[in-house]
Each structure stands twice: as structure tokens, then as C-alpha cells.
Design an enzyme around this catalytic site. Structure first.
Site, PDB file in Angstrom:
ATOM      1  N   SER A 185      -1.264 -88.806   3.458  1.00 31.18           N
ATOM      2  CA  SER A 185      -0.475 -89.825   2.481  1.00 31.18           C
ATOM      3  C   SER A 185      -1.816 -89.493   1.455  1.00 31.18           C
ATOM      4  CB  SER A 185      -0.346 -91.045   2.594  1.00 31.18           C
ATOM      5  OG  SER A 185      -0.282 -91.236   1.440  1.00 31.18           O
TER       6      SER A 185
ATOM      7  N   TYR B  99      -1.357 -98.622   7.184  1.00 31.17           N
ATOM      8  CA  TYR B  99      -0.795 -97.826   7.150  1.00 31.17           C
ATOM      9  C   TYR B  99      -2.413 -96.950   5.941  1.00 31.17           C
ATOM     10  CZ  TYR B  99       2.102 -93.968   4.731  1.00 31.17           C
ATOM     11  OH  TYR B  99       2.715 -92.493   4.031  1.00 31.17           O
TER      12      TYR B  99
HETATM   13  N1  LIG Z   1       8.302 -90.090   1.488  1.00 28.98           N
HETATM   14  C1  LIG Z   1       6.633 -91.324   0.746  1.00 28.98           C
HETATM   15  O1  LIG Z   1       6.340 -91.190  -0.160  1.00 28.98           O
HETATM   16  C2  LIG Z   1       5.235 -90.388   1.730  1.00 28.98           C
HETATM   17  C3  LIG Z   1       4.210 -90.371   1.125  1.00 28.98           C
HETATM   18  C4  LIG Z   1       3.009 -90.056   1.657  1.00 28.98           C
HETATM   19  C5  LIG Z   1       3.449 -89.335   3.296  1.00 28.98           C
HETATM   20  N2  LIG Z   1       4.263 -89.567   3.563  1.00 28.98           N
HETATM   21  C6  LIG Z   1       3.866 -89.083   5.195  1.00 28.98           C
HETATM   22  O2  LIG Z   1       5.378 -88.277   5.539  1.00 28.98           O
HETATM   23  C7  LIG Z   1       5.516 -88.870   6.681  1.00 28.98           C
HETATM   24  C8  LIG Z   1       7.153 -88.366   6.980  1.00 28.98           C
HETATM   25  O3  LIG Z   1       7.887 -89.557   6.256  1.00 28.98           O
HETATM   26  P1  LIG Z   1       9.213 -89.259   5.144  1.00 28.98           P
HETATM   27  O4  LIG Z   1       8.797 -89.899   3.898  1.00 28.98           O
HETATM   28  O5  LIG Z   1      10.034 -88.268   5.699  1.00 28.98           O
HETATM   29  O6  LIG Z   1       9.400 -90.449   6.114  1.00 28.98           O
HETATM   30  P2  LIG Z   1      11.224 -91.023   6.982  1.00 28.98           P
HETATM   31  O7  LIG Z   1      11.181 -91.892   6.775  1.00 28.98           O
HETATM   32  O8  LIG Z   1      13.048 -90.730   5.974  1.00 28.98           O
HETATM   33  O9  LIG Z   1      10.806 -89.418   8.114  1.00 28.98           O
HETATM   34  C9  LIG Z   1      10.337 -90.563   8.939  1.00 28.98           C
HETATM   35  C10 LIG Z   1      10.995 -89.709   9.716  1.00 28.98           C
HETATM   36  O10 LIG Z   1       9.615 -89.921  11.831  1.00 28.98           O
HETATM   37  C11 LIG Z   1      10.897 -90.135  12.297  1.00 28.98           C
HETATM   38  N3  LIG Z   1       9.904 -90.847  14.066  1.00 28.98           N
HETATM   39  C12 LIG Z   1       9.413 -92.378  13.735  1.00 28.98           C
HETATM   40  N4  LIG Z   1       8.765 -92.885  14.791  1.00 28.98           N
HETATM   41  C13 LIG Z   1       8.754 -91.307  15.696  1.00 28.98           C
HETATM   42  C14 LIG Z   1       7.712 -91.262  16.180  1.00 28.98           C
HETATM   43  N5  LIG Z   1       7.922 -91.778  17.465  1.00 28.98           N
HETATM   44  N6  LIG Z   1       8.144 -89.920  16.830  1.00 28.98           N
HETATM   45  C15 LIG Z   1       9.018 -88.903  16.336  1.00 28.98           C
HETATM   46  N7  LIG Z   1       9.378 -89.277  15.301  1.00 28.98           N
HETATM   47  C16 LIG Z   1       9.585 -90.690  14.616  1.00 28.98           C
HETATM   48  C17 LIG Z   1      11.770 -91.086  12.244  1.00 28.98           C
HETATM   49  O11 LIG Z   1      12.851 -91.254  12.923  1.00 28.98           O
HETATM   50  C18 LIG Z   1      12.357 -89.765  10.519  1.00 28.98           C
HETATM   51  O12 LIG Z   1      13.439 -89.406  10.780  1.00 28.98           O
HETATM   52  C19 LIG Z   1       5.041 -89.744   6.872  1.00 28.98           C
HETATM   53  O13 LIG Z   1       3.764 -89.434   7.897  1.00 28.98           O
HETATM   54  C20 LIG Z   1       4.887 -90.107   5.876  1.00 28.98           C
HETATM   55  O14 LIG Z   1       3.191 -91.374   6.624  1.00 28.98           O
HETATM   56  C21 LIG Z   1       5.411 -89.888   3.087  1.00 28.98           C
END
Ligand SMILES: NC(=O)c1ccc[n+]([C@@H]2O[C@H](COP(=O)([O-])OP(=O)(O)OC[C@H]3O[C@@H](n4cnc5c(N)ncnc54)[C@H](O)[C@@H]3O)[C@@H](O)[C@H]2O)c1
Length: 278
Positions: free
Chosen positions: A136, A149
């Protein structure tokens, strides 16, 4: 690099960025194992693209190893490992319970470690492969009220860059993906106290809408093709990253002011305005 026929595993594939990565990989001709702790969500992603799915909790090292072994047993290799699953906690740090600290360490840090520990030795053995870790902008800058985070994502960035420098000689590429706000359900998850994630992330970036997950997935595959080290998206996040490196003291002061504004809005039950440090 072409993705046609490549064997890939994506964690956290049931939602958001993980689901978008699966769609992009399938569209590019890769064979994807879509995995998520929510097995039904993983199956929905997989069904939509004609791929396979599995329930996989990334905190379970044995299960992550078994998923890698299953792909290798079936296809003879694993070309791409996307360590993407993650959670967030937003809010004042003193409100976090130890269980919440441990959960973010277990999922965001250990989850990536488990993916690397399972996939990297196999990729060395076969002489090729690519590991893609979703970190991120929080892994490159340090915004308050996201302390746990930020800690977890800095760990992922550091680990990815260090691994990349030793993996290249073994034929293995490593990319760390560092987006700022992306339009996914995570923007509305993990609030502690009066924290409002959507407002925090969008205001912090000075934008009205978050980046599109499918666009990010497309950018990610291009970055794999080009063997980039770090992918920062969207473009304006680059400026924030540069600013954080050139003027860390000023960045810290802006961060303090932003947190104070957010806190005031959280106490009042409204949201605070003003651009933040990202
Ligand atoms: N959306 C944003 O703004 C953003 C920005 C930067 C980084 N990220 C990162 O992107 C990645 C994906 O996030 P997202 O935005 O798609 O969020 P999201 O919540 O839509 O998806 C996250 C997924 O991870 C799964 N998950 C949670 N715990 C888990 C576990 N123990 N084992 C396996 N799966 C698990 C959840 O069930 C969910 O389907 C994350 O690492 C997040 O930190 C997101």
C-alpha cells in the site's frame, strides 16, 4: 512475458483487488487458483472467469503450502504468486486491542511470509517465477490513525525489496504493489472508534473517487511484464511518495494536522475536510 498458460495463485481473491487480479489474469490467458478465507466469495470470483477456487486462510502456513503443492502437482510448476489478502484497522492506536494487533500481523505480514515461504523455494527449483505482494502507499508513507496498518505494509515493502535483490539471480521476480485508495469494500472496514475509512482515505489523497480495482490489476500485470520493483498508483500518489522522501519533517507536520482534523470530525460525528499527507 506472456500470461497465457501461466499458473497463478491469488490470495484474498473473493473481493476487491484480489478479484480484479483474477479477472485480469484470466483475461490474459493465465490459469488462476482463486483463494480466500471466504470460500464462497473465492468461488464466486472463480465461477465468473471459469477458474478454480479454494478456501484458504493465509494465516495457516500449512494450508498455504498445500495450495502451492496442489498447483505444482497438477501443473508441474507455479509461475505467479499474488500475496494480496489483507485487512486494515483505522482509528486511534490506543483503542486497538492486542487481538487486533495480532490479527493484522498474522494476516498482513505472516500471510505474505507464508506465501513467499511456500512459493519461493519452488520458483528457485524451477528457475523462474514472479511473486507479487500487495502492500500500500501506507508501506511508503506513515499516516497517523493507521499505525498498525502502516507497520504491516512497511514490513511487506521492506521484505519485497530485499527479496527482489536476492531473487533476481535465481530467476525469480518480485513486485510490491503500493496503491493509495482503491474502490473496494476495505474502505468501509476496520473502523475503530469514530474512524471513517472512506473519508480518511479519500480526503487524505485529496480525491473524490478512489482508483479502480480493475485498472490497478491491469497496471499490476504490466508491472510484472516490465519486471518493476514497486508499483505506485495512481499517478498523484507518486508525488506524495516523492514529497515524503524529500521533506519528511514537513510531511510529518502535515500528517499531524490531518489527524487532528480527522479526529475533530470523528468526535463531532462529521467528516473533516482538508487535504492530508496520503
Ligand atoms: N482498497 C484499497 O484502498 C487498498 C489500498 C492499498 C492497499 N490495499 C491492499 O490490497 C489488498 C486487498 O484489499 P482490498 O482492497 O481488495 O480489500 P477487500 O476487503 O475487498 O478484500 C480483501 C480480501 O482478503 C480476504 N481475507 C481477509 N483475511 C484473510 C485471510 N486470513 N486469509 C485469506 N483471505 C483473507 C477477505 O475475505 C477479502 O476477500 C490488501 O492487502 C489491502 O491492504 C488496498
Amino acid at each position: 512475458m506472456t500470461f497465457a498458460g501461466k499458473q497463478a495463485i491469488v490470495t484474498g481473491a473473493g473481493s476487491g483487488i484480489g478479484a480484479a487480479l483474477c479477472r485480469a489474469l484470466a483475461a490474459a490467458g493465465a490459469e488462476v487458483l482463486c483463494t480466500d478465507i471466504d470460500g464462497e466469495a473465492a468461488a464466486r470470483t472463480a465461477d465468473a472467469i471459469g477458474a478454480r477456487s479454494a478456501r484458504l486462510d493465509v494465516t495457516d502456513a500449512t494450508a498455504v503450502q498445500a495450495a502451492v503443492d496442489e498447483v505444482v502437482a497438477r501443473a508441474g510448476r507455479l509461475d505467479l504468486m499474488f500475496n494480496n489478502a489483507g485487512i486494515v484497522w483505522g482509528g486511534d492506536t490506543e483503542l486497538l486491542t492486542l487481538d487486533q494487533w495480532n490479527a493484522i500481523i498474522d494476516i498482513n505480514i505472516r500471510g505474505v511470509v507464508h506465501g513467499v515461504a511456500a512459493a519461493y523455494p519452488q520458483m528457485i527449483k524451477q528457475g523462474h517465477g514472479h511473486i507479487v505482494n500487495t502492500a500500500s502507499m501506507a508501506g511508503l508513507t506513515a499516516a497517523g490513525q493507521l499505525t498498525s496498518y502502516v507497520m504491516s505494509k512497511h514490513a511487506v515493502v521492506g521484505m519485497s525489496l530485499a527479496l527482489r535483490s536476492e531473487a533476481a539471480a535465481r530467476g525469480v521476480g518480485v513486485l510490491v504493489v503500493c496503491p493509495s485508495a482503491v474502490e473496494t469494500p476495505i474502505l468501509d472496514k476496520g473502523a475503530v472508534g469514530g474512524f471513517v475509512g472512506r473519508d480518511y482515505f479519500l480526503t487524505g489523497q485529496g480525491v473524490k473517487t478512489a482508483y479502480n480495482a480493475d485498472k490497478l490489476a491491469h497496471d499490476t500485470l504490466r508491472a510484472v511484464e516490465r519486471n518493476k520493483a514497486v508499483l505506485v498508483k495512481p499517478r498523484r500518489a507518486h508525488a506524495q511518495w516523492l514529497f515524503a522522501r524529500l521533506a519528511p519533517g514537513l510531511m510529518q507536520r502535515l500528517s499531524m494536522r490531518f489527524v487532528a482534523q480527522q479526529r475533530a470530525g470523528q468526535r463531532a460525528g462529521t467528516t473533516a475536510g482538508g487535504p492530508g499527507p496520503g
